[in-house]
Design an enzyme around this catalytic site. Structure first.
Site, PDB file in Angstrom:
ATOM      1  N   ASP A 165      -7.739 -10.268  -9.273  1.00  0.00           N
ATOM      2  CA  ASP A 165      -6.675 -10.546 -10.234  1.00  0.00           C
ATOM      3  C   ASP A 165      -6.879  -9.654 -11.462  1.00  0.00           C
ATOM      4  O   ASP A 165      -7.904  -9.753 -12.148  1.00  0.00           O
ATOM      5  CB  ASP A 165      -6.772 -12.031 -10.630  1.00  0.00           C
ATOM      6  CG  ASP A 165      -5.677 -12.428 -11.599  1.00  0.00           C
ATOM      7  OD1 ASP A 165      -4.921 -11.553 -12.055  1.00  0.00           O
ATOM      8  OD2 ASP A 165      -5.587 -13.637 -11.902  1.00  0.00           O
ATOM      9  N   ASP A 172      -5.299  -5.528  -5.674  1.00  0.00           N
ATOM     10  CA  ASP A 172      -4.194  -6.491  -5.569  1.00  0.00           C
ATOM     11  C   ASP A 172      -4.762  -7.892  -5.358  1.00  0.00           C
ATOM     12  O   ASP A 172      -5.890  -8.070  -4.893  1.00  0.00           O
ATOM     13  CB  ASP A 172      -3.249  -6.140  -4.407  1.00  0.00           C
ATOM     14  CG  ASP A 172      -1.839  -6.695  -4.645  1.00  0.00           C
ATOM     15  OD1 ASP A 172      -0.933  -5.906  -4.969  1.00  0.00           O
ATOM     16  OD2 ASP A 172      -1.644  -7.933  -4.546  1.00  0.00           O
ATOM     17  N   LYS A 206       4.924  -0.287 -14.693  1.00  0.00           N
ATOM     18  CA  LYS A 206       6.190  -0.989 -14.424  1.00  0.00           C
ATOM     19  C   LYS A 206       6.364  -2.154 -15.401  1.00  0.00           C
ATOM     20  O   LYS A 206       5.395  -2.791 -15.788  1.00  0.00           O
ATOM     21  CB  LYS A 206       6.175  -1.551 -13.004  1.00  0.00           C
ATOM     22  CG  LYS A 206       7.364  -2.472 -12.761  1.00  0.00           C
ATOM     23  CD  LYS A 206       7.788  -2.513 -11.346  1.00  0.00           C
ATOM     24  CE  LYS A 206       7.216  -3.691 -10.606  1.00  0.00           C
ATOM     25  NZ  LYS A 206       7.620  -3.638  -9.206  1.00  0.00           N
ATOM     26  N   GLY A 232       0.772  -1.239   0.000  1.00  0.00           N
ATOM     27  CA  GLY A 232       0.000   0.000   0.000  1.00  0.00           C
ATOM     28  C   GLY A 232       0.807   1.294   0.000  1.00  0.00           C
ATOM     29  O   GLY A 232       0.229   2.368   0.158  1.00  0.00           O
ATOM     30  N   TRP A 242       2.249   2.981  -2.493  1.00  0.00           N
ATOM     31  CA  TRP A 242       1.831   3.912  -3.565  1.00  0.00           C
ATOM     32  C   TRP A 242       0.455   4.509  -3.226  1.00  0.00           C
ATOM     33  O   TRP A 242       0.216   5.696  -3.421  1.00  0.00           O
ATOM     34  CB  TRP A 242       1.763   3.199  -4.933  1.00  0.00           C
ATOM     35  CG  TRP A 242       3.099   3.013  -5.587  1.00  0.00           C
ATOM     36  CD1 TRP A 242       4.307   2.847  -4.962  1.00  0.00           C
ATOM     37  CD2 TRP A 242       3.373   2.980  -6.999  1.00  0.00           C
ATOM     38  NE1 TRP A 242       5.304   2.706  -5.902  1.00  0.00           N
ATOM     39  CE2 TRP A 242       4.772   2.781  -7.143  1.00  0.00           C
ATOM     40  CE3 TRP A 242       2.591   3.085  -8.144  1.00  0.00           C
ATOM     41  CZ2 TRP A 242       5.381   2.684  -8.405  1.00  0.00           C
ATOM     42  CZ3 TRP A 242       3.191   3.000  -9.403  1.00  0.00           C
ATOM     43  CH2 TRP A 242       4.575   2.804  -9.520  1.00  0.00           C
ATOM     44  N   ASP A 261       2.178  -0.988 -10.554  1.00  0.00           N
ATOM     45  CA  ASP A 261       3.467  -1.454 -10.019  1.00  0.00           C
ATOM     46  C   ASP A 261       3.404  -2.985  -9.924  1.00  0.00           C
ATOM     47  O   ASP A 261       4.158  -3.600  -9.188  1.00  0.00           O
ATOM     48  CB  ASP A 261       3.677  -0.826  -8.624  1.00  0.00           C
ATOM     49  CG  ASP A 261       5.115  -0.919  -8.134  1.00  0.00           C
ATOM     50  OD1 ASP A 261       6.020  -1.091  -8.969  1.00  0.00           O
ATOM     51  OD2 ASP A 261       5.329  -0.806  -6.912  1.00  0.00           O
TER      52      ASP A 261
HETATM   53  C1  LIG Z   1       5.951  -4.559  -6.109  1.00  0.00           C
HETATM   54  S1  LIG Z   1       4.442  -5.012  -5.392  1.00  0.00           S
HETATM   55  C2  LIG Z   1       3.598  -3.473  -5.335  1.00  0.00           C
HETATM   56  C3  LIG Z   1       4.073  -2.552  -4.241  1.00  0.00           C
HETATM   57  C4  LIG Z   1       3.143  -1.351  -4.065  1.00  0.00           C
HETATM   58  N1  LIG Z   1       3.221  -0.443  -5.198  1.00  0.00           N
HETATM   59  C5  LIG Z   1       3.466  -0.581  -2.809  1.00  0.00           C
HETATM   60  O1  LIG Z   1       3.929   0.551  -2.902  1.00  0.00           O
HETATM   61  O2  LIG Z   1       3.212  -1.095  -1.716  1.00  0.00           O
HETATM   62  C6  LIG Z   1       3.640  -5.837  -6.706  1.00  0.00           C
HETATM   63  C7  LIG Z   1       2.233  -6.294  -6.378  1.00  0.00           C
HETATM   64  O3  LIG Z   1       1.614  -6.738  -7.588  1.00  0.00           O
HETATM   65  C8  LIG Z   1       0.621  -7.677  -7.212  1.00  0.00           C
HETATM   66  N2  LIG Z   1       0.163  -8.419  -8.396  1.00  0.00           N
HETATM   67  C9  LIG Z   1       0.902  -9.231  -9.208  1.00  0.00           C
HETATM   68  N3  LIG Z   1       0.125  -9.765 -10.167  1.00  0.00           N
HETATM   69  C10 LIG Z   1      -1.136  -9.261  -9.969  1.00  0.00           C
HETATM   70  C11 LIG Z   1      -2.375  -9.451 -10.639  1.00  0.00           C
HETATM   71  N4  LIG Z   1      -2.491 -10.265 -11.704  1.00  0.00           N
HETATM   72  N5  LIG Z   1      -3.470  -8.801 -10.179  1.00  0.00           N
HETATM   73  C12 LIG Z   1      -3.368  -7.986  -9.101  1.00  0.00           C
HETATM   74  N6  LIG Z   1      -2.218  -7.776  -8.424  1.00  0.00           N
HETATM   75  C13 LIG Z   1      -1.110  -8.406  -8.843  1.00  0.00           C
HETATM   76  C14 LIG Z   1       1.361  -8.542  -6.186  1.00  0.00           C
HETATM   77  O4  LIG Z   1       0.444  -9.260  -5.380  1.00  0.00           O
HETATM   78  C15 LIG Z   1       2.175  -7.490  -5.410  1.00  0.00           C
HETATM   79  O5  LIG Z   1       1.520  -7.115  -4.234  1.00  0.00           O
END
Ligand SMILES: C[S@@+](CC[C@H](N)C(=O)[O-])C[C@H]1O[C@@H](n2cnc3c(N)ncnc32)[C@H](O)[C@@H]1O
Length: 263
Positions: A133, A117, A211, A75, A77, A163
């Site tokens: 998802d 997420d 990203k 969380g 961002w 991200d």
């Molecule tokens: C690098 S982290 C994000 C960090 C976030 N921006 C922060 O500042 O806390 C990447 C996130 O992408 C989520 N993610 C990956 N594939 C996803 C999908 N298909 N749908 C939703 N979320 C996804 C992961 O669960 C993970 O929590």
């Protein structure tokens, strides 16, 4: 929940975990996070702060009413966005100064922030959380429902942030394909839900931050989908992004919408 450093255990460490601990203890962004009054939940928060500052404060423009944060857990961002949009997004009220910084005069609470997420997220003031998802069409439909309200009947967002990153397998081809799947899903969402610069009547309005992991496949993606549909597309590797990671961000400003005949 604020980030809390865990105490090192007394068990002997493997060389990789020792390296990790030593790198963490030297990392200025980890240190900054631990000492920052806002207690951001993730180190990533500093990447968004950096991108926002570098590209004219796109999160704080007065016409920005709705922001969607994809792949938002834990969380950081979303906390940055909520702070920029006038909510007190701090996990802990540590200082009066921090409270003042997070409340921007002239902002109302008539703003929508949606965080999506796969993982559960702890609530953040001002942020609607959706566990889902992004690779599933159902999630896009749920976000649209969240976005649609009397002040925003068309259910559009002014800024879309992604991200998102799938778990890395170490297999370069598989990992690039997962990153490409995510970019494709985000673009499919963007083309239906990002407000155009023409509708907002401000140059470079309609912003996507995406990203991705460097790979030749990604160059093709940028050329086919991003360059023709945005006024400006920049590749950025934030200073706060670890040098050894191949991650980078496209900051795409001025969504033009689809061209005639495209779907
Ligand atoms: C690098 S982290 C994000 C960090 C976030 N921006 C922060 O500042 O806390 C990447 C996130 O992408 C989520 N993610 C990956 N594939 C996803 C999908 N298909 N749908 C939703 N979320 C996804 C992961 O669960 C993970 O929590």
């Amino acid at each position: 929940m604020p980030f809390r450093p865990t105490l090192p255990s007394l068990q002997p460490k493997s060389s990789s975990s020792t390296n990790w601990l030593s790198r963490q203890s030297r990392d200025p962004y980890v240190k900054q996070r631990l000492s920052h009054p806002a207690l951001y939940r993730s180190r990533s928060a500093f990447k968004l702060l950096e991108l926002d500052q570098k590209y004219g404060g796109f999160l704080s423009k007065p016409d920005v009413r709705a922001v969607v944060d994809l792949g938002a857990a834990p969380g950081g961002w979303s906390q940055v966005v909520a702070g920029k949009m006038g909510f007190d997004a701090l996990d802990e009220d540590t200082t009066e100064l921090a409270k003042e910084e997070s409340s921007i005069p002239g902002r109302t609470k008539e703003k929508t922030i949606i965080a999506v997420d796969l993982l559960r997220m702890t609530p953040i003031p001002g942020v609607q959380i959706l566990q889902g998802d992004m690779l599933s069409l159902r999630t896009a439909a749920q976000i649209k429902n969240f976005l649609s309200r009397p002040g925003n009947p068309e259910g559009k967002a002014d800024v879309i942030l992604s991200d998102m990153a799938a778990n890395m397998t170490g297999n370069k081809i598989a990992d690039s394909e997962s990153s490409l799947d995510i970019c494709n899903a985000v673009f499919a969402f963007t083309k239906d839900h990002l407000r155009t610069e023409k509708t907002v009547a401000r140059r470079k309005a309609g912003v996507l931050v995406l990203k991705h992991f460097a790979h030749p496949l990604m160059t093709g993606f940028r050329k086919e989908y991003l360059d023709p549909h945005f006024t400006n597309v920049a590749y950025v590797k934030p200073d706060s992004s670890r040098a050894q990671s191949s991650e980078g961000y496209w900051v795409c400003m001025g969504w033009k919408g689809l061209h005639q005949g495209e779907s």
